[in-house]
Scaffold this active site. Structure first.
Site, PDB file in Angstrom:
ATOM      1  N   GLY A 109       0.704  -7.890  -0.427  1.00  0.00           N
ATOM      2  CA  GLY A 109       1.445  -6.737  -0.973  1.00  0.00           C
ATOM      3  C   GLY A 109       1.056  -5.473  -0.227  1.00  0.00           C
ATOM      4  N   HIS A 110      -0.258  -5.254  -0.107  1.00  0.00           N
ATOM      5  CA  HIS A 110      -0.721  -4.063   0.612  1.00  0.00           C
ATOM      6  C   HIS A 110      -0.333  -4.115   2.089  1.00  0.00           C
ATOM      7  CE1 HIS A 110      -3.935  -4.657  -2.587  1.00  0.00           C
ATOM      8  NE2 HIS A 110      -3.554  -3.421  -2.851  1.00  0.00           N
ATOM      9  N   SER A 141      -4.322  -7.620  -6.801  1.00  0.00           N
ATOM     10  CA  SER A 141      -5.754  -7.860  -6.564  1.00  0.00           C
ATOM     11  C   SER A 141      -6.367  -8.547  -7.777  1.00  0.00           C
ATOM     12  CB  SER A 141      -6.476  -6.545  -6.285  1.00  0.00           C
ATOM     13  OG  SER A 141      -5.867  -5.883  -5.193  1.00  0.00           O
TER      14      SER A 141
HETATM   15  P1  AMP Z   1      -3.687  -0.934  -5.520  1.00  0.00           P
HETATM   16  O1  AMP Z   1      -4.691  -1.335  -4.491  1.00  0.00           O
HETATM   17  O2  AMP Z   1      -3.493  -1.935  -6.592  1.00  0.00           O
HETATM   18  O3  AMP Z   1      -3.904   0.468  -6.021  1.00  0.00           O
HETATM   19  O4  AMP Z   1      -2.296  -0.869  -4.766  1.00  0.00           O
HETATM   20  C1  AMP Z   1      -2.110  -0.054  -3.634  1.00  0.00           C
HETATM   21  C2  AMP Z   1      -0.648   0.021  -3.312  1.00  0.00           C
HETATM   22  O5  AMP Z   1      -0.149  -1.274  -3.018  1.00  0.00           O
HETATM   23  C3  AMP Z   1       0.184   0.556  -4.491  1.00  0.00           C
HETATM   24  O6  AMP Z   1       1.201   1.410  -3.985  1.00  0.00           O
HETATM   25  C4  AMP Z   1       0.755  -0.711  -5.068  1.00  0.00           C
HETATM   26  O7  AMP Z   1       1.964  -0.516  -5.761  1.00  0.00           O
HETATM   27  C5  AMP Z   1       0.971  -1.536  -3.820  1.00  0.00           C
HETATM   28  N1  AMP Z   1       1.062  -2.955  -4.169  1.00  0.00           N
HETATM   29  C6  AMP Z   1       0.133  -3.713  -4.795  1.00  0.00           C
HETATM   30  N2  AMP Z   1       0.608  -4.962  -5.001  1.00  0.00           N
HETATM   31  C7  AMP Z   1       1.863  -4.980  -4.514  1.00  0.00           C
HETATM   32  C8  AMP Z   1       2.886  -5.963  -4.437  1.00  0.00           C
HETATM   33  N3  AMP Z   1       2.727  -7.192  -4.935  1.00  0.00           N
HETATM   34  N4  AMP Z   1       4.062  -5.614  -3.879  1.00  0.00           N
HETATM   35  C9  AMP Z   1       4.260  -4.362  -3.395  1.00  0.00           C
HETATM   36  N5  AMP Z   1       3.340  -3.398  -3.435  1.00  0.00           N
HETATM   37  C10 AMP Z   1       2.158  -3.694  -3.978  1.00  0.00           C
END
Ligand code: AMP
Length: 306
Positions: free
Chosen positions: A56-57, A213
């Site tokens: 995703g990231h 995550s």
């Molecule tokens: P986080 O590390 O969870 O704060 O996520 C960092 C960025 O990655 C945020 O903008 C999330 O929305 C994005 N993100 C996390 N998981 C996904 C996913 N499965 N699909 C798209 N974006 C994601």
């Protein structure tokens, strides 16, 4: 593209390196410019993360790579956005691997500050207040979560805005956190941030599970049970293709999730993604949102219905 991004730990160094990289990128663009094709302005793409990077990231990072001259990824597990009984301590941390993954996806720089670097002397006194939009759904179950998340995003934006000069700053956020995307959009508008928001669609496993995550916390059985979330959202979307969804459809979707072994529904609702209120006749789009505990792990997902 480099496979080993520059690892930066301080705000001062980040600003210095961003200025330097933009200057260099601009010089390179100038060397390729001709009279008919004058040099464009170099741009910077920014992806804010809490690390434990997954596909995703890296999709956000790759998108930033495609669209910008310089790509920066931040890795910071922000204590302000965790509640007292949440998983701040046990949140997965894997900086070395994150730097490798970010580099492979095209990042030029990884900014990984300490908590002390971001909040010297302790928690900030003045923080972002996300109002009504920040106290619904995720904000209702996780009080203070969005104020904390938007406070760090505000800081990161300000740090980069101060360093970017006349260059465009594009910020990539995943629709996985749809409410966060809406709040960042509002913050950019309300605070006049010189930032262009670039939302990116949710990345899923082939079986439909939205990458997160926190999926690392799930056992095999829990992973299987968790599939009911995306499947139920997909059913709601199917139903909108054949007609309008009714309150009863939403209620049976809730029952389907709640009756799955090991799952406790927090909320399932259909909203207008701009306001997170119930869709009205004027609404352009409808978004189905879900949050549920799979065992001890809280997962969220969402899907555009039309
Ligand atoms: P986080 O590390 O969870 O704060 O996520 C960092 C960025 O990655 C945020 O903008 C999330 O929305 C994005 N993100 C996390 N998981 C996904 C996913 N499965 N699909 C798209 N974006 C994601």
């Amino acid at each position: 593209m480099t496979d080993s991004p520059q690892l930066i730990h301080t705000i001062e160094d980040l600003q210095k390196q961003v200025r330097k990289a933009l200057e260099k990128a601009q010089e390179e663009l100038a060397t390729q410019a001709t009279e008919e094709n004058p040099a464009e302005q170099a741009t910077i793409g920014f992806v804010a993360t809490m690390g434990a990077l997954h596909e995703g990231h890296t999709t956000l990072i790759r998108r930033a790579r495609e669209q910008n001259d310089i790509v920066l990824v931040s890795v910071f597990v922000n204590p302000l956005q965790f509640g007292p009984n949440e998983d701040f301590e046990r949140y997965p941390r894997s900086l070395e691997e994150d730097v490798t993954l970010a580099g492979e996806a095209g990042a030029d720089m990884v900014f990984a500050p300490t908590v002390e670097e971001m909040y010297p002397g302790g928690n900030p006194l003045v923080t972002v207040s996300t109002g009504k939009l920040g106290s619904m759904f995720e904000g209702k179950t996780r009080p203070g979560h969005f104020d904390g998340a938007l406070t760090v995003v505000n800081k990161l934006f300000n740090i980069l805005i101060a360093a970017k000069g006349k260059h465009t700053l594009n910020a990539y956020f995943g629709q996985k956190d749809a409410q966060q995307v809406s709040l960042v959009r509002r913050m950019i508008h309300d605070f006049n941030h010189a930032v262009v928001l670039k939302p990116v669609a949710i990345v899923r496993e082939d079986n439909g599970l939205a990458l997160s995550s926190r999926n690392q916390y799930l056992s095999e059985e829990e992973r299987e049970s968790a599939l009911v979330l995306s499947r139920t959202l997909a059913i709601l979307r199917e139903e909108t293709l054949t007609g309008q969804i009714m309150a009863t459809d939403i209620e049976s979707a809730r029952e389907k999730i709640n009756s799955t072994e090991g799952i406790r529904l927090d909320y399932l609702e259909v909203v207008d993604p701009m306001t997170f209120e119930a869709p009205t006749k004027e609404s352009q789009r409808a978004l189905a949102l879900v949050a549920a505990y799979v065992g001890e792990t809280r997962l969220i997902d969402n899907m555009e219905l039309h």
